[in-house]
Structure formats: C-alpha cells, structure tokens
Design an enzyme around this catalytic site. Structure first.
Site, PDB file in Angstrom:
ATOM      1  N   ASN A  18      10.052-130.281 100.275  1.00  0.00           N
ATOM      2  CA  ASN A  18      10.702-130.020 101.569  1.00  0.00           C
ATOM      3  C   ASN A  18      11.150-128.569 101.727  1.00  0.00           C
ATOM      4  O   ASN A  18      11.611-128.180 102.793  1.00  0.00           O
ATOM      5  CB  ASN A  18      11.894-130.968 101.803  1.00  0.00           C
ATOM      6  CG  ASN A  18      13.094-130.578 100.968  1.00  0.00           C
ATOM      7  OD1 ASN A  18      12.946-130.203  99.808  1.00  0.00           O
ATOM      8  ND2 ASN A  18      14.270-130.666 101.535  1.00  0.00           N
ATOM      9  N   SER A  20      18.239-128.757 112.008  1.00  0.00           N
ATOM     10  CA  SER A  20      18.261-127.749 110.940  1.00  0.00           C
ATOM     11  C   SER A  20      18.422-126.322 111.485  1.00  0.00           C
ATOM     12  O   SER A  20      19.142-125.530 110.873  1.00  0.00           O
ATOM     13  CB  SER A  20      17.011-127.853 110.068  1.00  0.00           C
ATOM     14  OG  SER A  20      17.085-129.012 109.277  1.00  0.00           O
ATOM     15  N   GLY A  72       8.628-140.974 102.246  1.00  0.00           N
ATOM     16  CA  GLY A  72       9.039-139.766 101.529  1.00  0.00           C
ATOM     17  C   GLY A  72      10.501-139.789 101.102  1.00  0.00           C
ATOM     18  O   GLY A  72      10.828-139.407  99.971  1.00  0.00           O
ATOM     19  N   ALA A  73      11.378-140.247 101.981  1.00  0.00           N
ATOM     20  CA  ALA A  73      12.809-140.238 101.649  1.00  0.00           C
ATOM     21  C   ALA A  73      13.109-141.273 100.572  1.00  0.00           C
ATOM     22  O   ALA A  73      13.906-141.018  99.658  1.00  0.00           O
ATOM     23  CB  ALA A  73      13.633-140.498 102.900  1.00  0.00           C
ATOM     24  N   LYS A 115       5.085-133.214 104.279  1.00  0.00           N
ATOM     25  CA  LYS A 115       5.775-133.101 102.985  1.00  0.00           C
ATOM     26  C   LYS A 115       4.868-133.358 101.781  1.00  0.00           C
ATOM     27  O   LYS A 115       5.132-132.884 100.683  1.00  0.00           O
ATOM     28  CB  LYS A 115       6.972-134.059 102.931  1.00  0.00           C
ATOM     29  CG  LYS A 115       8.173-133.564 103.731  1.00  0.00           C
ATOM     30  CD  LYS A 115       9.375-134.482 103.524  1.00  0.00           C
ATOM     31  CE  LYS A 115      10.583-133.950 104.270  1.00  0.00           C
ATOM     32  NZ  LYS A 115      11.801-134.728 104.011  1.00  0.00           N
ATOM     33  N   ASP A 122      15.737-132.604  98.753  1.00  0.00           N
ATOM     34  CA  ASP A 122      16.201-133.902  99.272  1.00  0.00           C
ATOM     35  C   ASP A 122      16.725-134.784  98.135  1.00  0.00           C
ATOM     36  O   ASP A 122      17.746-135.463  98.277  1.00  0.00           O
ATOM     37  CB  ASP A 122      15.045-134.671  99.938  1.00  0.00           C
ATOM     38  CG  ASP A 122      14.750-134.188 101.353  1.00  0.00           C
ATOM     39  OD1 ASP A 122      15.649-133.632 101.998  1.00  0.00           O
ATOM     40  OD2 ASP A 122      13.597-134.389 101.808  1.00  0.00           O
TER      41      ASP A 122
HETATM   42  P1  NAP Z   1       8.502-142.006 106.292  1.00  0.00           P
HETATM   43  O1  NAP Z   1       7.890-141.247 105.178  1.00  0.00           O
HETATM   44  O2  NAP Z   1       7.790-142.167 107.590  1.00  0.00           O
HETATM   45  O3  NAP Z   1       8.869-143.479 105.714  1.00  0.00           O
HETATM   46  C1  NAP Z   1       9.484-144.450 106.506  1.00  0.00           C
HETATM   47  C2  NAP Z   1       9.518-145.791 105.779  1.00  0.00           C
HETATM   48  O4  NAP Z   1      10.168-146.735 106.635  1.00  0.00           O
HETATM   49  C3  NAP Z   1       8.130-146.366 105.477  1.00  0.00           C
HETATM   50  O5  NAP Z   1       8.224-147.141 104.303  1.00  0.00           O
HETATM   51  C4  NAP Z   1       7.893-147.276 106.690  1.00  0.00           C
HETATM   52  O6  NAP Z   1       6.995-148.330 106.447  1.00  0.00           O
HETATM   53  C5  NAP Z   1       9.283-147.840 106.882  1.00  0.00           C
HETATM   54  N1  NAP Z   1       9.491-148.338 108.232  1.00  0.00           N
HETATM   55  C6  NAP Z   1       9.261-147.692 109.395  1.00  0.00           C
HETATM   56  N2  NAP Z   1       9.573-148.489 110.430  1.00  0.00           N
HETATM   57  C7  NAP Z   1       9.975-149.677 109.901  1.00  0.00           C
HETATM   58  C8  NAP Z   1      10.403-150.897 110.455  1.00  0.00           C
HETATM   59  N3  NAP Z   1      10.471-151.073 111.786  1.00  0.00           N
HETATM   60  N4  NAP Z   1      10.736-151.903 109.615  1.00  0.00           N
HETATM   61  C9  NAP Z   1      10.667-151.743 108.274  1.00  0.00           C
HETATM   62  N5  NAP Z   1      10.264-150.600 107.685  1.00  0.00           N
HETATM   63  C10 NAP Z   1       9.926-149.576 108.487  1.00  0.00           C
HETATM   64  O7  NAP Z   1       9.921-141.372 106.686  1.00  0.00           O
HETATM   65  P2  NAP Z   1      10.970-140.658 105.689  1.00  0.00           P
HETATM   66  O8  NAP Z   1      10.760-139.207 105.689  1.00  0.00           O
HETATM   67  O9  NAP Z   1      10.953-141.397 104.409  1.00  0.00           O
HETATM   68  O10 NAP Z   1      12.344-140.918 106.482  1.00  0.00           O
HETATM   69  C11 NAP Z   1      12.929-142.191 106.506  1.00  0.00           C
HETATM   70  C12 NAP Z   1      14.328-142.088 107.131  1.00  0.00           C
HETATM   71  O11 NAP Z   1      15.152-141.251 106.332  1.00  0.00           O
HETATM   72  C13 NAP Z   1      14.309-141.486 108.539  1.00  0.00           C
HETATM   73  O12 NAP Z   1      15.288-142.146 109.302  1.00  0.00           O
HETATM   74  C14 NAP Z   1      14.737-140.052 108.296  1.00  0.00           C
HETATM   75  O13 NAP Z   1      15.395-139.481 109.407  1.00  0.00           O
HETATM   76  C15 NAP Z   1      15.728-140.230 107.142  1.00  0.00           C
HETATM   77  N6  NAP Z   1      15.866-139.015 106.324  1.00  0.00           N
HETATM   78  C16 NAP Z   1      17.104-138.483 106.209  1.00  0.00           C
HETATM   79  C17 NAP Z   1      17.294-137.377 105.424  1.00  0.00           C
HETATM   80  C18 NAP Z   1      18.676-136.809 105.284  1.00  0.00           C
HETATM   81  O14 NAP Z   1      18.821-135.679 104.792  1.00  0.00           O
HETATM   82  N7  NAP Z   1      19.699-137.550 105.662  1.00  0.00           N
HETATM   83  C19 NAP Z   1      16.219-136.773 104.745  1.00  0.00           C
HETATM   84  C20 NAP Z   1      14.941-137.348 104.891  1.00  0.00           C
HETATM   85  C21 NAP Z   1      14.776-138.472 105.694  1.00  0.00           C
HETATM   86  P3  NAP Z   1       5.397-148.162 106.755  1.00  0.00           P
HETATM   87  O15 NAP Z   1       4.882-147.227 105.695  1.00  0.00           O
HETATM   88  O16 NAP Z   1       4.905-149.539 106.648  1.00  0.00           O
HETATM   89  O17 NAP Z   1       5.305-147.558 108.135  1.00  0.00           O
END
Ligand code: NAP
Length: 279
Positions: A86, A16, A128-129, A65, A101
C-alpha cells in the site's frame, strides 16, 4: 517541492489527501500529496512516470495493491508476507514497496484490546485488508478463522498466511459464523458490508455478538457502523477503522520523509473530511 500520490481506481472518495495534507502542513514540509486516478490498463505507464525524481513516493489502493507488485524493484518482508502493497518509496528511481496496513491494524487492535498473545480471532472477508490483518496477527494469535462468502478465497488466504507463520489458521464459509464467533476474543470485519451508503447492513447476526468480544470494523465511513452499534448493545468492546487509517498513513509519511507524523492532526483532518459530507 516533492510529490506524493495516492493511486487507485476510483480515488475521488479517499480522505487520504486531506489527512496527509494536514500532516505535511503541520510539519512544514515542502511536499504535496494528491489523489491520481489510474485505471488498471494504465498502471504500467503510471508507475513508469512515478519513478521521476520529483516523486518521493505513493500510496496504492483498490484495485492495484496486488497487481502492482511485479512492477516494483523491491518489497519489504511485511509486503511479502501479506502479498499486497500500500506504500511505495521512490529511492532515486528504484521503487520499494511496503505494507503499512498490517502493522497499523495490529497497533490499533493492541491499543484497544491489550495483550494480543494467545487471542482467538475471526476475520470476515478474504480480500486485501483481511490478508493484512490475518498476516499481522498470525505471530500472536492462538487461532485465526477466515470467514468468507467464497470459501475457496478464505482457504487460499489461510494457506498463504500459514506459509509465512506457524499459526492455526483455517478458511471457512460465512455460514460457520455461529460456532466461530462464539469462541472468539476478536472479530474483525474486513468486508465493505455496512459502509456508507449501506449503513443499515451488518456482516454478522447481532445475536452472535457477546461481551467477551472486541469487534474491530475496518470501515471508517460511517465511524460507528451498524456492526459496532450491535456490538456495543451486546456488551462487546468496539474499534472503528479510522485509527488504523491514520496509523497506516502516519507510517507511510515517515517512510517518505523520515519525519514522525502528527497523528492527532491526521485524525482531526480525517474526521473533518468525513464530516464535510464529502462521502
Ligand atoms: P477487497 O479486497 O475488495 O475485499 C473485500 C472482501 O469482502 C472480499 O472477501 C469480498 O468477497 C467480501 N465482500 C464484499 N462484499 C461482501 C458481501 N456483501 N458479503 C460478504 N462478503 C463481502 O477489499 P479490502 O481492501 O480488503 O477492504 C475491505 C474493507 O476494509 C473495506 O470496507 C475497506 O474500506 C476497509 N479497509 C479499511 C482500512 C483502514 O485503514 N481502516 C484499510 C483497508 C481497507 P468476494 O471476494 O467474494 O467479493
């Protein structure tokens, strides 16, 4: 000069600062955007400091977040519906939270998929995503299935979204992928599975992917994840996470400065930062 920050823990990996820096330079604005690591125990103190008039606003990333919400003075309707923030604007010492987002994900998806009304969506992950995507698509989708390894988190997300939207949404376990992905138009990966450096991993069995699907992987590093490669091989359409990243950043910059951000410049800077081997 006015200051903008990204707060999170860790933040060093974020692109960012490069993306926003390029946009600020292209617009000739007297702003500076910097990443600021803030540990969870220091969040209250950091937020107090960010009320300073020299600070125009800030972005928030993992793990703040949700936990920052009670420290803000006001949040917009999207933030309330998503349950996560965010972007914060400092309005003369009052902090107002936004979620950019969610609309960014819907905008990117709409451009790639076309008309989203009546679509059938599977979201992998319940963090969160996933919350931002499910909440954003809820007004348009015919049904949404949240698939997570912890079914209680998937059910909680579905229950929260249904409090704000009249949509058929269910939380189920990851083991339910077969029947749900087969019936879906859109598959969203909102887990970090496949993210650099674990680029060989995919959150879903490639045999479940089909030509009727658009696969949206929120991961942007690498740009073409294993999941997207599998999707292409199956004849599905694909969308990576970089477009959403640029759109959420562009909307944040507009909220802070009132200026329309040059998204092409932001995309170029983001790609350059990713290609630099900085992550
Ligand atoms: P988060 O809040 O940590 O949530 C991650 C989710 O994935 C949780 O449900 C977690 O389950 C699950 N998870 C983690 N490891 C796993 C595995 N090995 N197998 C199955 N499920 C798994 O993260 P987030 O902020 O939502 O971000 C998620 C993804 O989106 C990341 O890759 C992030 O970089 C991407 N993202 C991209 C953008 C964009 O603008 N492109 C914006 C935001 C996020 P548990 O709760 O059981 O751990």
């Amino acid at each position: 000069m006015r200051r903008l920050y990204l707060i999170g823990h860790p933040v060093a990996h974020s692109i960012s600062p490069q993306m926003q820096g390029a946009s600020i330079e292209a617009l000739g604005l007297d702003y500076r955007y910097e990443a600021m690591p803030v540990a969870p125990e220091s969040l209250g103190r950091a937020v107090a400091g960010l009320r300073d008039p020299s600070v125009a606003g800030f972005n928030i990333t993992i793990p703040h977040k949700v936990t920052i919400l009670p420290l803000l003075d006001e949040v917009d309707a999207t933030t309330k519906a998503v349950g996560a923030v965010n972007t914060v604007v400092n309005e003369g010492g009052r902090l107002k939270g936004y979620n950019t987002d969610s609309p960014a994900a819907v905008r990117a998806l709409g451009e790639a998929y076309g008309e989203l009304d009546g679509c059938h969506v599977v979201v992998l992950g319940a963090g969160g995503a996933a919350r931002a995507v499910a909440s954003g698509l809820a007004p348009k989708a015919r049904w949404i299935r949240i698939l997570a390894r912890d079914i209680t988190k998937a059910e909680a997300l579905a229950s929260d979204v249904s409090k704000h939207h009249d949509v058929d949404i269910l939380g189920v376990g990851l083991g339910e992928a077969q029947c749900n992905v087969g019936a879906a138009d859109i598959l969203v990966n909102a887990t970090p599975v496949g993210m650099s450096p674990n680029v060989g991993n995919s959150p879903v069995d490639a045999r479940l992917l089909h030509p009727g699907l658009l696969v949206f992987d929120l991961i942007y590093s690498p740009e073409r994840t294993r999941l997207l490669q599998d999707a292409e091989a199956s004849g599905a359409k694909t969308l990576g996470g970089l477009t959403m990243l640029v759109y959420q950043g562009a909307e944040a910059l507009r909220l802070w400065t009132g200026r329309r951000a040059p998204e092409d410049v932001m995309m170029g800077a983001a790609r350059h930062a990713l290609g630099d081997g900085k992550r």
